[in-house]
Motif scaffolding. Sequence first.
Motif, PDB file in Angstrom:
ATOM      1  N   GLU A 103       0.816  -1.208   0.000  1.00  0.00           N
ATOM      2  CA  GLU A 103       0.000   0.000   0.000  1.00  0.00           C
ATOM      3  C   GLU A 103       0.853   1.264   0.000  1.00  0.00           C
ATOM      4  OE1 GLU A 103      -3.089   0.132  -0.675  1.00  0.00           O
ATOM      5  OE2 GLU A 103      -3.174  -2.044  -0.755  1.00  0.00           O
ATOM      6  N   GLU A 104       2.007   1.231   0.618  1.00  0.00           N
ATOM      7  CA  GLU A 104       2.913   2.377   0.554  1.00  0.00           C
ATOM      8  C   GLU A 104       3.374   2.615  -0.887  1.00  0.00           C
ATOM      9  OE1 GLU A 104       6.204   2.380   3.179  1.00  0.00           O
ATOM     10  OE2 GLU A 104       5.002   2.664   4.987  1.00  0.00           O
ATOM     11  N   SER A 105       3.677   1.521  -1.583  1.00  0.00           N
ATOM     12  CA  SER A 105       4.099   1.628  -2.979  1.00  0.00           C
ATOM     13  C   SER A 105       2.989   2.210  -3.844  1.00  0.00           C
ATOM     14  CB  SER A 105       4.503   0.244  -3.500  1.00  0.00           C
ATOM     15  OG  SER A 105       4.776   0.278  -4.879  1.00  0.00           O
ATOM     16  N   LEU A 106       1.758   1.775  -3.616  1.00  0.00           N
ATOM     17  CA  LEU A 106       0.629   2.284  -4.389  1.00  0.00           C
ATOM     18  C   LEU A 106       0.341   3.746  -4.052  1.00  0.00           C
ATOM     19  CD1 LEU A 106      -1.788  -0.787  -4.244  1.00  0.00           C
ATOM     20  CD2 LEU A 106      -0.345  -0.061  -6.147  1.00  0.00           C
ATOM     21  N   ARG A 153       6.333  -0.666 -10.694  1.00  0.00           N
ATOM     22  CA  ARG A 153       5.902  -1.274  -9.440  1.00  0.00           C
ATOM     23  C   ARG A 153       5.035  -2.529  -9.578  1.00  0.00           C
ATOM     24  NH1 ARG A 153       6.664   3.034  -5.881  1.00  0.00           N
ATOM     25  NH2 ARG A 153       6.736   5.081  -6.904  1.00  0.00           N
ATOM     26  N   PHE A 154       4.186  -2.590 -10.591  1.00  0.00           N
ATOM     27  CA  PHE A 154       3.095  -3.562 -10.600  1.00  0.00           C
ATOM     28  C   PHE A 154       3.598  -4.990 -10.709  1.00  0.00           C
ATOM     29  CE2 PHE A 154      -1.070  -4.965 -12.794  1.00  0.00           C
ATOM     30  CZ  PHE A 154      -1.688  -5.126 -11.573  1.00  0.00           C
ATOM     31  N   VAL A 475      -6.341  -3.334 -15.140  1.00  0.00           N
ATOM     32  CA  VAL A 475      -6.342  -3.969 -13.818  1.00  0.00           C
ATOM     33  C   VAL A 475      -5.577  -3.106 -12.819  1.00  0.00           C
ATOM     34  CG1 VAL A 475      -5.663  -6.027 -12.521  1.00  0.00           C
ATOM     35  CG2 VAL A 475      -6.551  -6.266 -14.856  1.00  0.00           C
ATOM     36  N   TRP A 476      -4.442  -2.574 -13.255  1.00  0.00           N
ATOM     37  CA  TRP A 476      -3.628  -1.684 -12.408  1.00  0.00           C
ATOM     38  C   TRP A 476      -4.453  -0.493 -11.908  1.00  0.00           C
ATOM     39  CZ3 TRP A 476       0.492  -0.291  -9.645  1.00  0.00           C
ATOM     40  CH2 TRP A 476       0.941   1.031  -9.637  1.00  0.00           C
ATOM     41  N   LEU A 477      -5.225   0.131 -12.791  1.00  0.00           N
ATOM     42  CA  LEU A 477      -6.055   1.263 -12.386  1.00  0.00           C
ATOM     43  C   LEU A 477      -7.052   0.860 -11.315  1.00  0.00           C
ATOM     44  CD1 LEU A 477      -7.071   3.304 -15.577  1.00  0.00           C
ATOM     45  CD2 LEU A 477      -5.478   3.928 -13.769  1.00  0.00           C
ATOM     46  N   ARG A 478      -7.669  -0.300 -11.477  1.00  0.00           N
ATOM     47  CA  ARG A 478      -8.654  -0.738 -10.501  1.00  0.00           C
ATOM     48  C   ARG A 478      -8.000  -1.123  -9.185  1.00  0.00           C
ATOM     49  NH1 ARG A 478     -10.160  -0.278 -15.143  1.00  0.00           N
ATOM     50  NH2 ARG A 478     -12.352  -0.078 -15.773  1.00  0.00           N
ATOM     51  N   ARG A 479      -6.775  -1.592  -9.257  1.00  0.00           N
ATOM     52  CA  ARG A 479      -6.045  -1.875  -8.006  1.00  0.00           C
ATOM     53  C   ARG A 479      -5.637  -0.578  -7.306  1.00  0.00           C
ATOM     54  NH1 ARG A 479      -4.733  -2.256  -3.861  1.00  0.00           N
ATOM     55  NH2 ARG A 479      -3.404  -3.739  -2.764  1.00  0.00           N
ATOM     56  N   LEU A 480      -5.349   0.461  -8.066  1.00  0.00           N
ATOM     57  CA  LEU A 480      -5.023   1.754  -7.464  1.00  0.00           C
ATOM     58  C   LEU A 480      -6.196   2.350  -6.708  1.00  0.00           C
ATOM     59  CD1 LEU A 480      -2.995   3.684 -10.213  1.00  0.00           C
ATOM     60  CD2 LEU A 480      -2.151   2.959  -7.980  1.00  0.00           C
ATOM     61  N   ASN A 481      -7.399   1.953  -7.073  1.00  0.00           N
ATOM     62  CA  ASN A 481      -8.593   2.608  -6.560  1.00  0.00           C
ATOM     63  C   ASN A 481      -9.125   2.044  -5.256  1.00  0.00           C
ATOM     64  OD1 ASN A 481      -8.807   4.660  -8.383  1.00  0.00           O
ATOM     65  ND2 ASN A 481     -10.034   3.507  -9.825  1.00  0.00           N
ATOM     66  N   PHE A 482      -8.399   1.176  -4.614  1.00  0.00           N
ATOM     67  CA  PHE A 482      -8.790   0.779  -3.263  1.00  0.00           C
ATOM     68  C   PHE A 482      -7.555   0.433  -2.470  1.00  0.00           C
ATOM     69  CE2 PHE A 482      -8.447  -3.402  -5.189  1.00  0.00           C
ATOM     70  CZ  PHE A 482      -7.937  -4.180  -4.171  1.00  0.00           C
ATOM     71  N   ARG A 483      -7.712   0.419  -1.167  1.00  0.00           N
ATOM     72  CA  ARG A 483      -6.611   0.096  -0.263  1.00  0.00           C
ATOM     73  C   ARG A 483      -6.919  -1.186   0.484  1.00  0.00           C
ATOM     74  NH1 ARG A 483      -3.464   4.835   1.016  1.00  0.00           N
ATOM     75  NH2 ARG A 483      -4.403   6.728   0.166  1.00  0.00           N
ATOM     76  N   LEU A 484      -5.911  -2.018   0.653  1.00  0.00           N
ATOM     77  CA  LEU A 484      -6.060  -3.183   1.516  1.00  0.00           C
ATOM     78  C   LEU A 484      -6.118  -2.724   2.973  1.00  0.00           C
ATOM     79  CD1 LEU A 484      -3.499  -5.802   0.160  1.00  0.00           C
ATOM     80  CD2 LEU A 484      -5.983  -6.020   0.155  1.00  0.00           C
TER      81      LEU A 484
END
Length: 486
Positions: A103-106, A153-154, A475-484
């Motif tokens: 999450e820090e990387s994102l 990063r991805f 997929v990368w964009l959708r992963r950017l749009n939420f946090r674990l």
Amino acid sequence: MATLTCRTHFLFFSVLLLLILLYISPFNHNSFAVFLSSSFSYRRINKKSLQISPVLITPSASPAPTPSPSLNFSNSTISISSSGSSASDDTRIRVKSSSEKIEESLAKARAAIRKAIISQNYTSDKEEIFIPSGSIYRNPYGFHQSHIEMKKRFKVWTYREGDPPLVHDGPVNNIYASEGQFIDEMESELSPFAARHPDEAHAFFLPFSIANVIHFLYRPLVSFSREALQRFVMDYISVVSNKYPYWNRSSGADHFMVSCHDWAPDINEANPELFQYFIRVLCNANTSEGFRPRIDASLPEVNLLFGTLGMPGQGVSPRNRSILAFFAGGSHGYIRKRILDRWKDKDKEIQVYEYLPKADLHQNYQKLMGQSRFCLCPSGFEVASPRIVEAIYSGCVPVLISDHYELPFSDILDWSQFSVQIPVEKIPEIKAILQGIPERKYLRLYMRVRRVQRHFEIHRPSKPFDLIDMVLHSVWLRRLNFRLPF
């Protein structure tokens, strides 16, 4: 008696304190529970951690979602003992969990993207060979920086579980080719996005092929019931979610599948809660049938002949294209039926065929596309059509005629800049609409079609900004749009 009273009071206040803590707990406010299935663990995920907010659509894009309340999924402390000291003297040192590192990387990626949007410039450690620019992109600066961050990063973990042909295999030719080509690319050792260990992965790929499931489980085809397909997918998720912690910690929000088969959207009907946040990359991107543009991603449908990765040639120059509009295809679905009823064998400038002569069928199809200014791309039984990509390959401006279709890469590409969209009810007006486009505007559309071709080409191994790379970016964009939560 006094002791009993004290214990009663202590128990009463303990219960009262527990109720207060539960009331103010992040598990109570804005939270929900997802039951994966009877064999899956019960996991609570905070809603804030899964809020979707567009990153790149406009310069005033929404900021990254606020951090979710901390939920511990792994031991975040370790004990370090000094020589000769007892265990009671251990020093507890806080170390970051894998989720926190991810999450820090994102977060750094989000910040870099926002900076690029505001400054209208990009930041890169390497020389950039291609720099997106122009009106075909909704926000070229944000897209370019996002792509830079993705390359930097991805990481994607492809699950090893399952046996071919249902898993780790897929059709690489014909109309489901984009499904099989993507699976094969992600299984390749050449992919720069492959994670070495699942703990470093930002996203997790479930490499089953819906097309192969249908081919092998439904032969002979005695039923159109989706039960066997749904059971297979549920079983696969059960295996990986019981063996690894990654599905359960996010309720599948950082997991994705890729499929071009018409039945793929139906996998979630047996258990909608299980797939509530799961990313489905689908050719059949029909918003009236449950496709969610902010969670799911639209996959281009590409019809590849055996041994090829695309259509050859670009067609003739735009000024030498003698056919105003062209279409050839079967009467599949109500939109095509309307086109055939109105235009088949009716007009030499709007050349509409149900079937071309079988002799050199593919060659004639390519030739007619290459001689046409506009190519009609209507939906069939399902919304997607390989004609869109074929038109782009041929330098023929796509004319999109569909209902409820989420176009591929719409987060990034502004389709209005290189295609024409005609509502279904205006099919009788096709000729008047296309003739009404000034020559200067048509030439701009044509040049933009040529510029956008790179994003629909398939290369093996994949190249930056090609179709497979753009699917990963979706997929990368959708992963950017939420946090674990962690």
